[in-house]
Write a protein that holds these residues in place. Structure first.
Motif, short mmCIF file in Angstrom:
data_model
loop_
_atom_site.label_atom_id
_atom_site.label_comp_id
_atom_site.label_asym_id
_atom_site.label_seq_id
_atom_site.Cartn_x
_atom_site.Cartn_y
_atom_site.Cartn_z
N ALA A 187 37.32 55.17 29.43
CA ALA A 187 38.14 54.08 28.90
C ALA A 187 39.48 54.01 29.64
CB ALA A 187 38.37 54.26 27.41
N ALA A 188 40.09 55.15 29.90
CA ALA A 188 41.38 55.16 30.60
C ALA A 188 41.25 54.55 31.99
CB ALA A 188 41.91 56.59 30.70
N ALA A 189 40.10 54.73 32.63
CA ALA A 189 39.89 54.16 33.96
C ALA A 189 39.96 52.64 33.92
CB ALA A 189 38.54 54.62 34.52
N GLY A 190 39.70 52.03 32.78
CA GLY A 190 39.77 50.58 32.64
C GLY A 190 41.18 50.04 32.71
N PHE A 191 42.17 50.90 32.60
CA PHE A 191 43.57 50.48 32.71
C PHE A 191 44.07 50.47 34.14
CE2 PHE A 191 43.38 51.65 28.28
CZ PHE A 191 44.19 50.71 27.68
N ALA A 192 43.31 51.09 35.05
CA ALA A 192 43.73 51.20 36.44
C ALA A 192 43.47 49.88 37.17
CB ALA A 192 42.97 52.33 37.13
N GLY A 193 44.45 49.46 37.92
CA GLY A 193 44.30 48.26 38.73
C GLY A 193 43.59 48.58 40.02
N ILE A 200 39.09 43.64 28.64
CA ILE A 200 40.03 43.45 27.53
C ILE A 200 41.46 43.46 28.05
CG2 ILE A 200 40.95 44.50 25.42
CD1 ILE A 200 38.02 45.59 24.97
N VAL A 201 41.78 44.43 28.89
CA VAL A 201 43.14 44.54 29.45
C VAL A 201 43.47 43.33 30.32
CG1 VAL A 201 44.58 45.91 31.02
CG2 VAL A 201 43.18 47.06 29.29
N ASP A 202 42.52 42.88 31.13
CA ASP A 202 42.74 41.71 31.97
C ASP A 202 43.04 40.46 31.15
OD1 ASP A 202 42.42 43.18 34.28
OD2 ASP A 202 40.39 42.45 34.70
N ALA A 227 48.64 51.57 36.80
CA ALA A 227 48.38 51.07 35.44
C ALA A 227 48.48 49.56 35.43
CB ALA A 227 49.37 51.68 34.46
N GLY A 228 47.61 48.94 34.70
CA GLY A 228 47.60 47.48 34.60
C GLY A 228 46.77 46.89 35.72
N SER A 229 46.29 45.73 35.50
CA SER A 229 45.46 45.11 36.53
C SER A 229 46.00 43.76 36.94
CB SER A 229 44.02 44.98 36.01
OG SER A 229 44.00 44.27 34.81
N GLY A 230 47.21 43.48 36.54
CA GLY A 230 47.74 42.16 36.87
C GLY A 230 48.89 42.17 37.80
#
Length: 146
Positions: free
Chosen positions: A132-138, A112-114, A143-146
């Motif tokens: 869920a918070a781990a899904g924000f880690a790049g 979703i974040v990507d 933070a963020g994956s972009g």
């Protein structure tokens, strides 16, 4: 990403859709009935019903309000922002597969974040938020994956 079970009615009138329909700025609701509890005695509790029950109760109480004018907001909930509210359904899980549940929650939030979306995770037990918070880690842990 793990499989998702669609819901009959999206949260607060959200479009019932798949993750591929989430665009930048959209809000995506996903249920995570199973996480990775600290002890095996907690693998299946009534918390697994939380995503379903939360949707039912929220839709009963507030379902008719998503398009009503809100004086505090100065418009409707999403207004004319072009933002869409999606409900992706609930993650398929096995209460005994702790690593699989953890990976599914994290991967779904990351997807979703990507896509530029904003995830709202309706969790089961109290292990879900950290997953869920781990899904924000790049890739580097930032933070963020972009």
């Amino acid at each position: 990403m793990s499989g998702l079970t669609p819901v009959a009615h999206g949260l607060l009138g959200a479009e019932v859709s798949g993750p591929e329909e989430v665009a930048a700025g959209d809000i995506a609701v996903v249920g995570a009935p199973y996480g990775s509890p600290y002890w095996m005695s907690g693998v299946h509790s009534d918390a697994a019903n939380a995503p379903r029950v939360f949707r039912e109760r929220a839709n009963q109480r507030f379902g008719a309000h998503q398009n009503r004018y809100d004086f505090s907001l100065g418009g409707t909930l999403l207004g004319d922002t072009g933002v869409r509210l999606h409900d992706l359904g609930d993650l398929v899980g096995d209460p005994r597969d702790l690593p699989g549940n953890a990976a599914a929650v994290t991967a779904t939030v990351r997807d979703i974040v990507d896509r530029g979306g904003v995830p709202i995770v309706l969790g089961g037990d109290d292990s879900v938020p950290i997953l869920a918070a781990a899904g924000f880690a790049g890739p580097t842990g930032s933070a963020g994956s972009g």
